[in-house]
Design a protein around this motif. Structure first.
Motif, PDB file in Angstrom:
ATOM      1  N   THR C  45      13.171 -83.335 -70.854  1.00  0.00           N
ATOM      2  CA  THR C  45      14.343 -83.515 -69.573  1.00  0.00           C
ATOM      3  C   THR C  45      13.236 -84.632 -69.057  1.00  0.00           C
ATOM      4  OG1 THR C  45      12.093 -81.846 -69.037  1.00  0.00           O
ATOM      5  CG2 THR C  45      14.126 -80.727 -70.047  1.00  0.00           C
ATOM      6  N   PHE C  46      11.725 -84.775 -69.506  1.00  0.00           N
ATOM      7  CA  PHE C  46      11.130 -85.955 -68.104  1.00  0.00           C
ATOM      8  C   PHE C  46      11.215 -87.078 -68.747  1.00  0.00           C
ATOM      9  CE2 PHE C  46       8.535 -82.177 -66.675  1.00  0.00           C
ATOM     10  CZ  PHE C  46       8.446 -82.874 -65.594  1.00  0.00           C
ATOM     11  N   VAL C  47      11.797 -87.284 -69.759  1.00  0.00           N
ATOM     12  CA  VAL C  47      12.957 -88.722 -70.613  1.00  0.00           C
ATOM     13  C   VAL C  47      13.616 -88.773 -69.260  1.00  0.00           C
ATOM     14  CG1 VAL C  47      13.615 -89.792 -72.106  1.00  0.00           C
ATOM     15  CG2 VAL C  47      11.409 -89.137 -72.716  1.00  0.00           C
ATOM     16  N   LEU C  48      14.586 -88.305 -69.934  1.00  0.00           N
ATOM     17  CA  LEU C  48      15.849 -87.398 -68.368  1.00  0.00           C
ATOM     18  C   LEU C  48      15.404 -87.981 -67.205  1.00  0.00           C
ATOM     19  CD1 LEU C  48      19.325 -87.751 -68.383  1.00  0.00           C
ATOM     20  CD2 LEU C  48      18.880 -85.375 -68.635  1.00  0.00           C
ATOM     21  N   PHE C  49      14.331 -87.026 -66.248  1.00  0.00           N
ATOM     22  CA  PHE C  49      14.212 -87.663 -65.318  1.00  0.00           C
ATOM     23  C   PHE C  49      14.168 -89.059 -64.662  1.00  0.00           C
ATOM     24  CE2 PHE C  49      11.057 -85.818 -61.714  1.00  0.00           C
ATOM     25  CZ  PHE C  49      12.218 -86.145 -60.507  1.00  0.00           C
ATOM     26  N   ALA C  50      12.799 -89.418 -65.601  1.00  0.00           N
ATOM     27  CA  ALA C  50      11.955 -90.692 -65.700  1.00  0.00           C
ATOM     28  C   ALA C  50      13.529 -91.784 -65.633  1.00  0.00           C
ATOM     29  CB  ALA C  50      11.561 -90.867 -66.188  1.00  0.00           C
ATOM     30  N   SER C  51      14.591 -91.613 -66.449  1.00  0.00           N
ATOM     31  CA  SER C  51      15.046 -92.728 -66.302  1.00  0.00           C
ATOM     32  C   SER C  51      16.309 -92.251 -65.485  1.00  0.00           C
ATOM     33  CB  SER C  51      15.881 -92.297 -68.204  1.00  0.00           C
ATOM     34  OG  SER C  51      15.489 -92.410 -69.109  1.00  0.00           O
ATOM     35  N   ALA C  52      16.492 -90.977 -64.881  1.00  0.00           N
ATOM     36  CA  ALA C  52      17.237 -91.216 -63.493  1.00  0.00           C
ATOM     37  C   ALA C  52      16.581 -92.212 -63.012  1.00  0.00           C
ATOM     38  CB  ALA C  52      17.512 -89.877 -63.796  1.00  0.00           C
ATOM     39  N   TYR C  53      15.535 -91.706 -62.364  1.00  0.00           N
ATOM     40  CA  TYR C  53      14.525 -92.112 -61.516  1.00  0.00           C
ATOM     41  C   TYR C  53      14.568 -93.377 -61.643  1.00  0.00           C
ATOM     42  CZ  TYR C  53      11.423 -93.514 -58.190  1.00  0.00           C
ATOM     43  OH  TYR C  53      10.826 -93.770 -56.901  1.00  0.00           O
ATOM     44  N   ASN C  54      14.954 -93.642 -62.560  1.00  0.00           N
ATOM     45  CA  ASN C  54      14.768 -95.552 -62.946  1.00  0.00           C
ATOM     46  C   ASN C  54      15.785 -96.321 -62.801  1.00  0.00           C
ATOM     47  OD1 ASN C  54      13.766 -97.687 -64.062  1.00  0.00           O
ATOM     48  ND2 ASN C  54      14.874 -97.833 -66.313  1.00  0.00           N
ATOM     49  N   LEU C  55      16.873 -95.773 -62.016  1.00  0.00           N
ATOM     50  CA  LEU C  55      18.303 -96.024 -61.657  1.00  0.00           C
ATOM     51  C   LEU C  55      18.015 -96.114 -60.111  1.00  0.00           C
ATOM     52  CD1 LEU C  55      21.401 -96.520 -61.956  1.00  0.00           C
ATOM     53  CD2 LEU C  55      22.181 -94.466 -61.520  1.00  0.00           C
ATOM     54  N   GLY C 172      21.302 -81.987 -77.148  1.00  0.00           N
ATOM     55  CA  GLY C 172      22.539 -82.071 -77.120  1.00  0.00           C
ATOM     56  C   GLY C 172      22.740 -82.800 -75.261  1.00  0.00           C
ATOM     57  N   VAL C 173      22.611 -81.823 -74.499  1.00  0.00           N
ATOM     58  CA  VAL C 173      22.816 -82.252 -73.649  1.00  0.00           C
ATOM     59  C   VAL C 173      22.083 -83.402 -72.913  1.00  0.00           C
ATOM     60  CG1 VAL C 173      23.028 -81.784 -71.242  1.00  0.00           C
ATOM     61  CG2 VAL C 173      23.063 -79.786 -73.343  1.00  0.00           C
ATOM     62  N   PHE C 174      20.831 -83.824 -73.104  1.00  0.00           N
ATOM     63  CA  PHE C 174      20.345 -84.568 -72.689  1.00  0.00           C
ATOM     64  C   PHE C 174      20.732 -86.082 -73.184  1.00  0.00           C
ATOM     65  CE2 PHE C 174      17.373 -88.273 -74.851  1.00  0.00           C
ATOM     66  CZ  PHE C 174      16.814 -88.625 -73.440  1.00  0.00           C
ATOM     67  N   LEU C 175      21.348 -85.912 -74.929  1.00  0.00           N
ATOM     68  CA  LEU C 175      22.143 -87.329 -75.481  1.00  0.00           C
ATOM     69  C   LEU C 175      22.866 -87.704 -74.181  1.00  0.00           C
ATOM     70  CD1 LEU C 175      21.326 -87.131 -78.412  1.00  0.00           C
ATOM     71  CD2 LEU C 175      20.510 -88.922 -77.688  1.00  0.00           C
ATOM     72  N   ILE C 176      23.833 -87.028 -73.652  1.00  0.00           N
ATOM     73  CA  ILE C 176      25.123 -87.229 -72.761  1.00  0.00           C
ATOM     74  C   ILE C 176      25.160 -87.565 -71.509  1.00  0.00           C
ATOM     75  CG2 ILE C 176      27.103 -85.874 -71.230  1.00  0.00           C
ATOM     76  CD1 ILE C 176      27.251 -83.171 -73.720  1.00  0.00           C
ATOM     77  N   ALA C 225      18.861 -86.146 -62.219  1.00  0.00           N
ATOM     78  CA  ALA C 225      17.660 -85.662 -61.879  1.00  0.00           C
ATOM     79  C   ALA C 225      17.639 -83.973 -61.890  1.00  0.00           C
ATOM     80  CB  ALA C 225      17.039 -85.986 -60.693  1.00  0.00           C
ATOM     81  N   GLY C 226      19.615 -83.812 -61.631  1.00  0.00           N
ATOM     82  CA  GLY C 226      19.873 -82.623 -61.328  1.00  0.00           C
ATOM     83  C   GLY C 226      19.805 -81.770 -62.713  1.00  0.00           C
ATOM     84  N   LEU C 227      20.472 -82.549 -63.899  1.00  0.00           N
ATOM     85  CA  LEU C 227      20.257 -82.385 -65.235  1.00  0.00           C
ATOM     86  C   LEU C 227      18.884 -81.857 -65.683  1.00  0.00           C
ATOM     87  CD1 LEU C 227      22.454 -81.558 -67.409  1.00  0.00           C
ATOM     88  CD2 LEU C 227      22.114 -84.404 -67.700  1.00  0.00           C
ATOM     89  N   ALA C 228      17.992 -82.723 -65.632  1.00  0.00           N
ATOM     90  CA  ALA C 228      16.942 -82.933 -66.158  1.00  0.00           C
ATOM     91  C   ALA C 228      16.328 -81.416 -65.434  1.00  0.00           C
ATOM     92  CB  ALA C 228      15.939 -83.994 -65.917  1.00  0.00           C
ATOM     93  N   GLY C 229      16.453 -80.982 -63.967  1.00  0.00           N
ATOM     94  CA  GLY C 229      15.829 -80.001 -63.826  1.00  0.00           C
ATOM     95  C   GLY C 229      16.408 -78.837 -64.087  1.00  0.00           C
ATOM     96  N   GLY C 266      11.765 -97.924 -70.693  1.00  0.00           N
ATOM     97  CA  GLY C 266      10.353 -98.036 -69.839  1.00  0.00           C
ATOM     98  C   GLY C 266      10.747 -96.479 -69.839  1.00  0.00           C
ATOM     99  N   PRO C 267      11.031 -96.518 -69.168  1.00  0.00           N
ATOM    100  CA  PRO C 267      11.035 -94.533 -68.810  1.00  0.00           C
ATOM    101  C   PRO C 267      10.818 -93.584 -69.414  1.00  0.00           C
ATOM    102  CG  PRO C 267      12.670 -95.505 -67.635  1.00  0.00           C
ATOM    103  CD  PRO C 267      12.421 -96.267 -68.675  1.00  0.00           C
ATOM    104  N   VAL C 268      11.371 -93.778 -70.785  1.00  0.00           N
ATOM    105  CA  VAL C 268      11.040 -92.928 -72.171  1.00  0.00           C
ATOM    106  C   VAL C 268      10.079 -93.137 -72.656  1.00  0.00           C
ATOM    107  CG1 VAL C 268      11.615 -92.287 -74.013  1.00  0.00           C
ATOM    108  CG2 VAL C 268      13.797 -93.937 -73.208  1.00  0.00           C
ATOM    109  N   LEU C 269       9.125 -94.666 -72.640  1.00  0.00           N
ATOM    110  CA  LEU C 269       8.007 -94.166 -73.394  1.00  0.00           C
ATOM    111  C   LEU C 269       6.687 -93.469 -71.942  1.00  0.00           C
ATOM    112  CD1 LEU C 269       7.366 -97.895 -74.254  1.00  0.00           C
ATOM    113  CD2 LEU C 269       7.930 -95.999 -75.682  1.00  0.00           C
ATOM    114  N   GLY C 270       7.305 -94.132 -70.312  1.00  0.00           N
ATOM    115  CA  GLY C 270       6.335 -93.369 -69.143  1.00  0.00           C
ATOM    116  C   GLY C 270       5.940 -92.273 -69.657  1.00  0.00           C
ATOM    117  N   ALA C 271       7.828 -91.800 -69.792  1.00  0.00           N
ATOM    118  CA  ALA C 271       7.626 -89.943 -69.911  1.00  0.00           C
ATOM    119  C   ALA C 271       6.893 -89.199 -70.477  1.00  0.00           C
ATOM    120  CB  ALA C 271       8.851 -89.188 -69.344  1.00  0.00           C
ATOM    121  N   VAL C 272       7.555 -90.106 -72.280  1.00  0.00           N
ATOM    122  CA  VAL C 272       6.055 -89.395 -73.230  1.00  0.00           C
ATOM    123  C   VAL C 272       4.938 -89.520 -72.704  1.00  0.00           C
ATOM    124  CG1 VAL C 272       5.600 -89.777 -75.268  1.00  0.00           C
ATOM    125  CG2 VAL C 272       8.433 -89.946 -74.679  1.00  0.00           C
TER     126      VAL C 272
END
Lengths: 248, 305, 326
Positions: C45-55, C172-176, C225-229, C266-272
């Protein structure tokens, strides 16, 4: 602080010794090289002009002397003392003053505040009264915002404020640019007055017809190099050449 | 009982007083943030933590004998702390400027915000390690205890003191920046630091002192606040966000704007507590949103940037 | 004017970045056999959140400082709807994405008129409104938050109460969401977005409506970000004030900064890194905050291109060296 002017008489003798010696001066804006190898000398009490087209490196030379360029190399000596490596504020304290091309009048300061902003670095500067004698317009507008003045008045303010400081070497960057002929003449008179007072002036100009009425010598700068130099007496014989250099 | 708009007058004047007090703190803190932003172009998010630091230094001074038992140290009270703590925080500010802040002057402004967020985390985290999130009490100095009953309200002396001192400090700071030689250097350096330096003024030193001064002001505010709010690691946390909003409303970098909107918003917030309590926490942010729509440069916007 | 100065991507990056993403996906598929699934859910969820923020931070050059508002709004929306309405989890999550995206339109419209620090301060202030809303409104239960949120049955069929099942649902949802984001960034729109970031005046002179382009990015970012939340609330069966707190907004900036802004990985690594650090340092209390602060300072002062920047540098040195060997 070491006061270089204290030893002035021993160096200068009969007005012939070099005050400023510039050797192989290089300067960069970021990665782009603005000065390639500037060499020039200025003697005590001289008025010297730097002529050249836009972008030739005239202003950059002044800024390099003043220490305002972040990256510079070579040698700039004031009475034998190296200025490369000195911070800009330290250079000013050695008695050099700079009037920038855009005039550098501060909009959030009144005329009076602009006038008294540069600190006095040496004795012998002009009093405010003397400055008002040179530029009577300023006297009535002391409480006006600095940038509310006309272009000509701003130029007078920009020159006036550095005359207070007692600096002995004055760097003027295109002081006549865009001004009405009457004001250009007034500025010309002021520069002659500075010379009578024994100050040394380096003047950046594009207009050599104005420059030849004041200067002792001229340097021509092109592509960051000094490509020619002549005394004022040699100008009449070299008009065509100068016109070609300047593209006029 | 006298009612104004259906509200008892005691409640109204009481909340007005609370609003005025909060406004005094907003103004003092916004002033520091506005100076630092206006002169250094640094968004000093760590201002709230520096305010907390000021309060803690006052508390340390008061509790020296308990903190270092056996050394025979005296307890140092409010009045000395009011001078000493801001000086300590000033020193910390100078150090922070020297070590961190000056490295981001040439970068985009955004980095200054990120950097100071990081510094906030370090400072607050360090105090949380020792003091958790609980508050330490700090007594009102003897001289300012008590108050006077005006009939329609009770007026505590300490709060009057806070408002008066805040006004005096705000005015003195405004005067220093707008009317003195040093202020002229600062204003000029804001416009063209390179030229001001070429006039012979040590601009980097001046910026360092300015940062120290703004931060010292936060420390001073912290001491003023210690007897009213509890001294706790998180005391600056929500405040700094309000202060940022106040500075945006006042016009970023505008000294006068920060002072006026600080007091004004404190009072508005107090009134909101009377008439619509649920909105009192958010009213400042809502006002900020509205101001941005109608006056994008803030109430007194000097620099449009 | 760009907010954050981002170096041009070296070509070599694209190679190792793709390989690394594939490896990470493979790891994600088998990881629950080795690692506690809910910890992995948190990372996803945080990888998704960070990637969304990265946009918006990386690709649009906007320093938003209130992204927790979108994460938290969806968190509360999903928690409350899943708890009180007879709906399946995927509908609750869609609802969360919708409300976050809708708020993204409003906040974005207000904030993108200003740039740089103003943008940061405005988004921060707007996010505080959301925070205080949830701190006060009765059904959000203040400090306690909304607890014991039922995970429900996916499509009304698959019971998500088992952590393992929940993990694969989240994956699954994350990948979408993640692939959608990659698609957006690689699309012609993504190119325009980067053009606006790099030189807004030029993009406008070419006929693009820079504000509309930024608003679209902001809205997509808010929705994701909402999806992640929403996923987070459903998985942990809790929506709480820390989901809307400004520290979370700071953390998501940290994740992108530490990993490397304007890069896919980047956001993937950062979130991890950040989630793992929070997890392992959790017993040490406030040390987490101190460490995060130190990392923030170090990132801003010394590695503004993040972990990816460091890897790029090492990769370049390695390529140069092996190149010479031939």
């Amino acid at each position: 602080m070491h006061d270089v002017f204290a030893t002035q008489t021993t160096h200068a003798g009969a007005g012939g010794a070099a005050m400023l010696e510039i050797r192989n001066l290089e300067a960069w804006y970021g990665e782009s090289r603005a000065l390639r190898s500037i060499c020039l000398d200025v003697r005590d009490g001289e008025v010297v002009t730097l002529l050249g087209r836009n972008g030739a490196g005239k202003s950059t030379t002044l800024k390099s002397i003043m220490g305002m360029m972040r990256k510079r190399a070579g040698s700039i000596k004031l009475y034998g003392e190296e200025l490369i490596g000195c911070a800009s504020n330290a250079i000013a304290r050695k008695g050099i003053a700079f009037c920038p091309e855009n005039r550098g009048i501060f909009s959030s300061l009144t005329v009076a505040e602009n006038l008294t902003l540069p600190p006095i670095v040496r004795d012998g500067g002009m009093s405010e009264e003397e400055i008002f004698d040179l530029f009577p317009n300023l006297r009535e507008r002391l409480n006006t915002g600095g940038t509310k003045l006309s272009g000509g008045e701003q130029q007078m303010l920009a020159i006036g404020r550095i005359l207070r400081t007692g600096a002995r070497l004055i760097l003027l960057d295109e002081p006549t640019e865009g001004l009405a002929p009457a004001i250009v003449q007034q500025i010309g008179r002021v520069i002659r007055r500075l010379r009578e007072r024994g100050l040394t002036v380096i003047l950046v100009e594009q207009n050599f017809r104005f420059a030849e009425t004041l200067a002792d010598r001229h340097y021509v700068i092109e592509n960051g190099n000094v490509v020619d130099s002549m005394t004022n007496a040699e100008v009449p014989a070299n008009r065509d050449k100068l016109a070609a250099y300047l593209g006029v | 009982m006298i009612l104004i708009f259906g509200v008892p007058i005691q409640a109204l004047t009481g909340q007005l007083m609370v609003g005025l007090i909060n406004g005094a703190f907003y103004a003092l803190l916004s002033l520091g943030v506005a100076i630092i932003f206006g002169m250094l172009r640094i968004a000093n998010f760590v201002h709230g933590a520096q305010y907390m630091l000021g309060a803690f230094v006052a508390w340390f001074l008061l509790n020296l004998p308990n903190i270092f038992p056996g050394l025979g140290l005296p307890t140092i009270g409010y009045w000395v702390a009011l001078v000493l703590a801001p000086l300590v925080v000033f020193g910390v500010g100078i150090l922070i400027e020297f070590l961190f802040i000056r490295r981001v002057y040439d970068l985009d402004h955004a980095y200054s915000l990120l950097l100071t967020i990081g510094l906030t985390m370090v400072l607050e985290g360090a105090f949380r390690l020792k003091y958790g999130s609980s508050g330490q009490p700090y007594e009102i100095p003897e001289l300012l205890k008590g108050g006077r009953n005006l009939g329609f309200m009770f007026l505590p002396y300490y709060r009057v003191w806070v408002v008066v001192v805040s006004l005096v400090v705000c005015f003195a700071t405004w005067f220093m920046i707008e009317r003195t030689k040093f202020g002229a250097y600062l204003r000029a350096a804001t416009e063209d630091p390179i030229l001001v330096r070429a006039f012979g003024i040590n601009v980097p030193l001046m910026l360092m002192l300015t940062y120290g001064f703004g931060v010292g002001l936060a420390g001073f505010t912290g001491v003023m606040a210690a007897p009213i709010y509890q001294v706790s690691p998180g005391m600056g946390q929500n405040l700094i966000i309000i202060v940022f909003a106040v500075v945006v409303i006042g016009g970023m970098g505008s000294i006068l704007g920060a002072i006026i909107s600080g007091f004004f918003l404190g009072i508005i917030e107090g009134l909101t507590k009377v008439f619509w309590p649920e909105a009192s926490n958010t009213v400042i942010f809502v006002i900020m949103a509205i101001i941005l729509l109608v006056r994008p440069n803030g109430l007194i916007g000097r620099v449009a940037k | 004017m760009t907010t954050i100065d981002i170096k041009q991507q070296p070509v070599a990056r694209l190679e190792w970045e793709k390989v690394a993403l594939v490896i990470l996906l493979a790891l994600a598929l088998i990881a629950p056999s080795f690692v506690y699934p809910l910890f992995l859910v948190r990372i996803l969820t945080f990888v998704l959140f960070a990637s969304a923020y990265n946009l918006i931070f990386g690709y649009a050059g906007l320093l938003g400082f209130g992204h927790a508002a979108f994460f938290g709004l969806a968190s509360y929306a999903v928690a409350q709807s899943a708890k009180t309405l007879p709906i399946t989890p995927e509908i609750a999550i869609l609802f969360g994405v919708f409300v976050s995206a809708a708020m993204g339109v409003v906040f974005g419209w207000l904030a993108i008129r200003r740039q740089g620090l103003y943008f940061a301060m405005i988004t921060l202030a707007l996010a505080q409104i959301v925070y205080f809303f949830f701190a006060q409104v009765e059904w959000a239960h203040g400090e306690d938050g909304i607890q014991s949120v039922p995970r429900g049955h996916f499509l009304g069929l698959i019971d998500l109460s088992d952590n393992m099942v929940m993990y694969y649902f989240v994956l699954g949802v994350f990948l979408i969401g993640f692939l959608f984001l990659l698609r957006v960034i690689a699309s012609p729109y993504g190119e325009v977005l980067k053009a606006v970031r790099d030189n807004e005046a030029r993009a406008i002179s070419l006929g693009y409506d820079a504000n509309a382009i930024k608003l679209i990015a902001f809205t997509i970012s808010a929705g994701l970000a909402g999806l992640a939340g929403g996923l987070n609330a459903l998985s942990f069966q809790l929506a709480s004030l820390s989901d809307v707190h400004y520290l979370l907004s700071a953390e998501v900036i940290l994740m992108v900064l530490i990993g490397g802004a304007a890069t896919t990985i980047g956001p993937v690594l950062g979130a991890v890194v950040v989630v793992a650090m929070q997890n392992y340092f959790a017993p040490f209390g406030a040390w987490v905050l101190v460490f995060q602060g130190v990392i923030f300072v170090v990132c801003v002062l010394t590695m503004r291109n993040g972990i990816v920047g460091v890897i790029d540098m090492l990769a370049k040195a390695w390529v140069d060296k092996s190149g010479k060997a031939y």
